[in-house]
Write a protein that holds these residues in place. Structure first.
Motif, PDB file in Angstrom:
ATOM      1  N   PHE A  20       0.844  -1.182   0.000  1.00 43.83           N
ATOM      2  CA  PHE A  20       0.000   0.000   0.000  1.00 43.83           C
ATOM      3  C   PHE A  20       0.886   1.240   0.000  1.00 43.83           C
ATOM      4  O   PHE A  20       1.963   1.230   0.599  1.00 43.83           O
ATOM      5  N   PRO A  21       0.446   2.335  -0.621  1.00 45.38           N
ATOM      6  CA  PRO A  21       1.220   3.590  -0.530  1.00 45.38           C
ATOM      7  C   PRO A  21       1.374   4.002   0.927  1.00 45.38           C
ATOM      8  O   PRO A  21       0.434   3.883   1.712  1.00 45.38           O
ATOM      9  N   PHE A  22       2.569   4.438   1.283  1.00 49.62           N
ATOM     10  CA  PHE A  22       2.850   4.869   2.647  1.00 49.62           C
ATOM     11  C   PHE A  22       3.140   6.360   2.612  1.00 49.62           C
ATOM     12  O   PHE A  22       4.068   6.804   1.939  1.00 49.62           O
ATOM     13  N   GLU A  23       2.352   7.143   3.333  1.00 45.06           N
ATOM     14  CA  GLU A  23       2.503   8.594   3.340  1.00 45.06           C
ATOM     15  C   GLU A  23       3.558   9.009   4.359  1.00 45.06           C
ATOM     16  O   GLU A  23       3.477   8.638   5.536  1.00 45.06           O
ATOM     17  N   CYS A  24       4.562   9.753   3.890  1.00 48.67           N
ATOM     18  CA  CYS A  24       5.629  10.211   4.774  1.00 48.67           C
ATOM     19  C   CYS A  24       6.422  11.310   4.069  1.00 48.67           C
ATOM     20  O   CYS A  24       6.196  11.596   2.906  1.00 48.67           O
ATOM     21  N   ASP A  25       7.331  11.914   4.815  1.00 48.23           N
ATOM     22  CA  ASP A  25       8.325  12.790   4.205  1.00 48.23           C
ATOM     23  C   ASP A  25       9.503  11.907   3.813  1.00 48.23           C
ATOM     24  O   ASP A  25       9.856  10.979   4.536  1.00 48.23           O
ATOM     25  N   VAL A  26      10.092  12.185   2.668  1.00 53.68           N
ATOM     26  CA  VAL A  26      11.324  11.519   2.267  1.00 53.68           C
ATOM     27  C   VAL A  26      12.420  12.557   2.442  1.00 53.68           C
ATOM     28  O   VAL A  26      12.418  13.596   1.791  1.00 53.68           O
ATOM     29  N   VAL A  27      13.352  12.277   3.381  1.00 55.13           N
ATOM     30  CA  VAL A  27      14.430  13.201   3.694  1.00 55.13           C
ATOM     31  C   VAL A  27      15.720  12.656   3.079  1.00 55.13           C
ATOM     32  O   VAL A  27      16.105  11.518   3.343  1.00 55.13           O
ATOM     33  N   VAL A  28      16.351  13.475   2.253  1.00 46.50           N
ATOM     34  CA  VAL A  28      17.659  13.147   1.703  1.00 46.50           C
ATOM     35  C   VAL A  28      18.666  13.891   2.568  1.00 46.50           C
ATOM     36  O   VAL A  28      18.594  15.110   2.713  1.00 46.50           O
ATOM     37  N   ALA A  29      19.592  13.127   3.180  1.00 43.58           N
ATOM     38  CA  ALA A  29      20.524  13.710   4.149  1.00 43.58           C
ATOM     39  C   ALA A  29      21.935  13.223   3.858  1.00 43.58           C
ATOM     40  O   ALA A  29      22.135  12.212   3.180  1.00 43.58           O
ATOM     41  N   LEU A  30      22.904  13.948   4.407  1.00 41.06           N
ATOM     42  CA  LEU A  30      24.274  13.456   4.345  1.00 41.06           C
ATOM     43  C   LEU A  30      24.301  12.100   5.044  1.00 41.06           C
ATOM     44  O   LEU A  30      23.507  11.865   5.965  1.00 41.06           O
TER      45      LEU A  30
END
Length: 186
Positions: A89-99
């Protein structure tokens, strides 16, 4: 109202309705791109998520790349031999790109406690879990985040440690990185 006035007002009303429809359609974009570094300049072009592969090669800034993918929640018995019962199922979240960052899955996994240096953040699409973001070239950790906490069920295990979803992107690359959140067993 005179008959002649009706014929003058009716075409104007039809044109106004058409213009309102066009504006509403233009504002209803599926993808929300939120670059933090580098700043997107007006002549930058980004591919659409669902475009054909031959069109999916346009990244104009020489020092950046496109990261895209899908975040899904997996439910069911994922033990070997039982995969046929899995549901995604689609999971709603923020996708954070970090060092690149190390995460202790049994400790405090808030972004602030980890000392995460964010490069970009984007909220994925609720209806299909897709995300897309423009990032500078380099090596990063891609973290699924809810309420400023890393969802550790979406991190990859390398057998000895958490890889913390490491990726490397090079100039003009369009990289697909999907994340699966493994929550529960039926």
């Amino acid at each position: 109202m005179k008959k002649s006035n009706v014929f003058k007002v009716l075409p104007v009303m039809m044109v106004m309705g058409l213009l309102v429809g066009i504006v509403v359609a233009a504002c209803d974009k599926e993808d929300h791109i939120s670059p933090m570094i580098p700043t997107v300049v007006p002549n930058d072009t980004l591919p659409q998520v669902d475009t054909l592969p031959q069109i999916d090669t346009t990244v104009t800034a020489a020092d950046s790349a496109i990261l895209k993918g899908q975040v899904l929640s997996c439910e069911g018995n994922g033990m070997p031999g039982s995969e046929e019962g899995l549901r995604y199922f689609p999971f709603e979240c923020d996708v954070v790109v970090a060092l690149p960052v190390e995460v202790d899955p049994y400790g405090n996994v808030t972004l602030s406690a980890l000392g995460v240096t964010e490069v970009a953040r984007v909220h994925n699409q609720t209806h299909n879990g897709r995300y897309r973001v423009k990032i500078p070239i380099g090596e990063y950790s891609v973290l699924p985040v809810v309420d400023e906490k890393v969802v550790v069920q979406g991190l990859r295990w390398s057998g000895q440690s958490w890889e913390v979803n490491r990726i490397t992107v090079s100039a003009n690359e369009i990289k697909t990185y999907d994340i699966t959140i493994n929550y529960q067993v039926d």
